[in-house]
Design an enzyme around this catalytic site. Structure first.
Site, PDB file in Angstrom:
ATOM      1  N   LYS A 136    -104.122  87.128  -8.767  1.00  0.00           N
ATOM      2  CA  LYS A 136    -102.671  86.997  -8.848  1.00  0.00           C
ATOM      3  C   LYS A 136    -102.190  87.417 -10.249  1.00  0.00           C
ATOM      4  O   LYS A 136    -103.016  87.584 -11.166  1.00  0.00           O
ATOM      5  CB  LYS A 136    -102.297  85.548  -8.502  1.00  0.00           C
ATOM      6  CG  LYS A 136    -102.693  85.163  -7.059  1.00  0.00           C
ATOM      7  CD  LYS A 136    -102.366  83.707  -6.731  1.00  0.00           C
ATOM      8  CE  LYS A 136    -102.771  83.350  -5.311  1.00  0.00           C
ATOM      9  NZ  LYS A 136    -102.456  81.928  -4.977  1.00  0.00           N
ATOM     10  N   HIS A 183    -106.351  84.514  -4.791  1.00  0.00           N
ATOM     11  CA  HIS A 183    -106.164  84.244  -3.360  1.00  0.00           C
ATOM     12  C   HIS A 183    -107.420  84.618  -2.593  1.00  0.00           C
ATOM     13  O   HIS A 183    -108.080  85.604  -2.926  1.00  0.00           O
ATOM     14  CB  HIS A 183    -105.000  85.084  -2.805  1.00  0.00           C
ATOM     15  CG  HIS A 183    -105.048  85.209  -1.305  1.00  0.00           C
ATOM     16  ND1 HIS A 183    -104.576  84.226  -0.474  1.00  0.00           N
ATOM     17  CD2 HIS A 183    -105.558  86.176  -0.497  1.00  0.00           C
ATOM     18  CE1 HIS A 183    -104.786  84.596   0.795  1.00  0.00           C
ATOM     19  NE2 HIS A 183    -105.379  85.773   0.799  1.00  0.00           N
ATOM     20  N   GLU A 216    -105.209  90.667   6.591  1.00  0.00           N
ATOM     21  CA  GLU A 216    -104.729  90.872   5.221  1.00  0.00           C
ATOM     22  C   GLU A 216    -105.252  92.185   4.628  1.00  0.00           C
ATOM     23  O   GLU A 216    -104.522  92.870   3.905  1.00  0.00           O
ATOM     24  CB  GLU A 216    -105.121  89.665   4.354  1.00  0.00           C
ATOM     25  CG  GLU A 216    -104.346  88.410   4.774  1.00  0.00           C
ATOM     26  CD  GLU A 216    -104.855  87.108   4.151  1.00  0.00           C
ATOM     27  OE1 GLU A 216    -105.787  87.164   3.307  1.00  0.00           O
ATOM     28  OE2 GLU A 216    -104.321  86.044   4.504  1.00  0.00           O
ATOM     29  N   TYR A 220     -97.547  85.884   3.020  1.00  0.00           N
ATOM     30  CA  TYR A 220     -97.445  84.415   3.014  1.00  0.00           C
ATOM     31  C   TYR A 220     -96.489  83.885   4.085  1.00  0.00           C
ATOM     32  O   TYR A 220     -95.926  82.802   3.922  1.00  0.00           O
ATOM     33  CB  TYR A 220     -97.015  83.927   1.626  1.00  0.00           C
ATOM     34  CG  TYR A 220     -98.152  83.872   0.612  1.00  0.00           C
ATOM     35  CD1 TYR A 220     -99.301  83.116   0.849  1.00  0.00           C
ATOM     36  CD2 TYR A 220     -98.060  84.556  -0.598  1.00  0.00           C
ATOM     37  CE1 TYR A 220    -100.336  83.060  -0.084  1.00  0.00           C
ATOM     38  CE2 TYR A 220     -99.099  84.504  -1.534  1.00  0.00           C
ATOM     39  CZ  TYR A 220    -100.226  83.748  -1.272  1.00  0.00           C
ATOM     40  OH  TYR A 220    -101.249  83.681  -2.200  1.00  0.00           O
ATOM     41  N   ASN A 234    -102.580  79.545  -9.780  1.00  0.00           N
ATOM     42  CA  ASN A 234    -103.997  79.298  -9.453  1.00  0.00           C
ATOM     43  C   ASN A 234    -104.853  80.570  -9.367  1.00  0.00           C
ATOM     44  O   ASN A 234    -105.899  80.597  -8.728  1.00  0.00           O
ATOM     45  CB  ASN A 234    -104.135  78.395  -8.220  1.00  0.00           C
ATOM     46  CG  ASN A 234    -103.546  78.989  -6.959  1.00  0.00           C
ATOM     47  OD1 ASN A 234    -103.100  80.135  -6.965  1.00  0.00           O
ATOM     48  ND2 ASN A 234    -103.556  78.226  -5.883  1.00  0.00           N
TER      49      ASN A 234
HETATM   50  P1  GTP Z   1    -104.254  81.207  -1.222  1.00  0.00           P
HETATM   51  O1  GTP Z   1    -105.687  81.618  -1.298  1.00  0.00           O
HETATM   52  O2  GTP Z   1    -103.388  81.818  -2.292  1.00  0.00           O
HETATM   53  O3  GTP Z   1    -103.687  81.408   0.174  1.00  0.00           O
HETATM   54  O4  GTP Z   1    -104.257  79.636  -1.550  1.00  0.00           O
HETATM   55  P2  GTP Z   1    -104.738  78.450  -0.597  1.00  0.00           P
HETATM   56  O5  GTP Z   1    -105.191  78.974   0.727  1.00  0.00           O
HETATM   57  O6  GTP Z   1    -105.677  77.629  -1.396  1.00  0.00           O
HETATM   58  O7  GTP Z   1    -103.382  77.627  -0.420  1.00  0.00           O
HETATM   59  P3  GTP Z   1    -102.181  77.881   0.635  1.00  0.00           P
HETATM   60  O8  GTP Z   1    -102.481  79.042   1.516  1.00  0.00           O
HETATM   61  O9  GTP Z   1    -101.849  76.577   1.240  1.00  0.00           O
HETATM   62  O10 GTP Z   1    -100.992  78.268  -0.358  1.00  0.00           O
HETATM   63  C1  GTP Z   1    -100.837  79.593  -0.808  1.00  0.00           C
HETATM   64  C2  GTP Z   1    -100.410  79.592  -2.248  1.00  0.00           C
HETATM   65  O11 GTP Z   1     -99.111  79.045  -2.363  1.00  0.00           O
HETATM   66  C3  GTP Z   1    -101.256  78.714  -3.180  1.00  0.00           C
HETATM   67  O12 GTP Z   1    -102.431  79.337  -3.613  1.00  0.00           O
HETATM   68  C4  GTP Z   1    -100.297  78.500  -4.333  1.00  0.00           C
HETATM   69  O13 GTP Z   1    -100.250  79.651  -5.186  1.00  0.00           O
HETATM   70  C5  GTP Z   1     -98.973  78.366  -3.602  1.00  0.00           C
HETATM   71  N1  GTP Z   1     -98.679  76.961  -3.332  1.00  0.00           N
HETATM   72  C6  GTP Z   1     -99.194  76.155  -2.375  1.00  0.00           C
HETATM   73  N2  GTP Z   1     -98.691  74.912  -2.455  1.00  0.00           N
HETATM   74  C7  GTP Z   1     -97.825  74.939  -3.491  1.00  0.00           C
HETATM   75  C8  GTP Z   1     -96.980  73.969  -4.096  1.00  0.00           C
HETATM   76  O14 GTP Z   1     -96.920  72.804  -3.680  1.00  0.00           O
HETATM   77  N3  GTP Z   1     -96.236  74.377  -5.165  1.00  0.00           N
HETATM   78  C9  GTP Z   1     -96.263  75.656  -5.650  1.00  0.00           C
HETATM   79  N4  GTP Z   1     -95.502  75.985  -6.706  1.00  0.00           N
HETATM   80  N5  GTP Z   1     -97.061  76.595  -5.108  1.00  0.00           N
HETATM   81  C10 GTP Z   1     -97.816  76.241  -4.053  1.00  0.00           C
HETATM   82 MG    MG Z   2    -104.052  80.333   1.893  1.00  0.00          MG
END
Ligand code: GTP
Ligand code: MG
Length: 149
Positions: free
Chosen positions: A9, A115, A126, A49, A112
């Protein structure tokens, strides 16, 4: 064979963590089949997303992902989807185990650094979303017989 979409990212790029993050997947023994630095348009971030569309943080997430270049990668290997998620660590970096990418290199969910696809179907979806056909390489690493019996 199984494939996953991994993306560094904008914070990972800005913080100079590209080499470090690619190394983790290389050293594990997965095969890189696609790689590019890319400024993501808003529409693509929204499509990627789309499952999170209804979340309150969705607009912030789209701003984050489009705030600078990302590194798009396709990786291939046995069990690569689940294994890459383990290497990446928990979504909230403060809950991610030491030794994982997020556990070692990040402090906040909204920053974080990386992805990883959450299922083999999403891996395929994807990769098709982020890469054109001609951008992917099918090749055989010389180390393959030393990784897989
Ligand atoms: P990805 O690998 O990026 O898909 O992350 P993930 O699978 O561990 O988490 P998820 O798919 O649930 O969420 C996608 C992304 O959205 C996360 O990696 C974060 O960057 C963002 N995100 C998720 N929850 C939050 C939140 O509560 N606050 C904020 N600011 N960002 C969030
Ligand atoms: Mg995810």
């Amino acid at each position: 064979v199984e494939e996953t979409y991994i993306m560094i990212k904008p914070d990972g790029v800005q913080r100079g963590l590209v080499g470090e993050i690619i190394s983790r997947f290389e050293k594990k023994g997965f095969k890189l089949t696609g790689l590019k630095l890319f400024q993501c348009p808003k529409e693509l971030a929204e499509e990627h997303y789309k499952d999170l569309q209804s979340k309150s943080f969705f607009p912030k997430l789209i701003d984050y992902i489009t705030s600078g270049p990302v590194v798009c990668m396709a990786w291939e290997g046995i069990g690569v989807v689940a294994s890459a998620r383990k290497l990446i660590g928990a979504t909230n970096p403060l809950n991610a185990e030491p030794g994982t990418i997020r556990g070692d290199l990040a402090v906040q969910t909204g920053r974080n650094v990386v992805h990883g696809s959450d299922s083999p179907d999403n891996g395929k979806r994807e990769i098709a979303l982020w890469f054109r056909e001609g951008e992917l390489c099918s090749w055989t690493p010389v180390q393959e017989p030393w990784l897989v019996e």
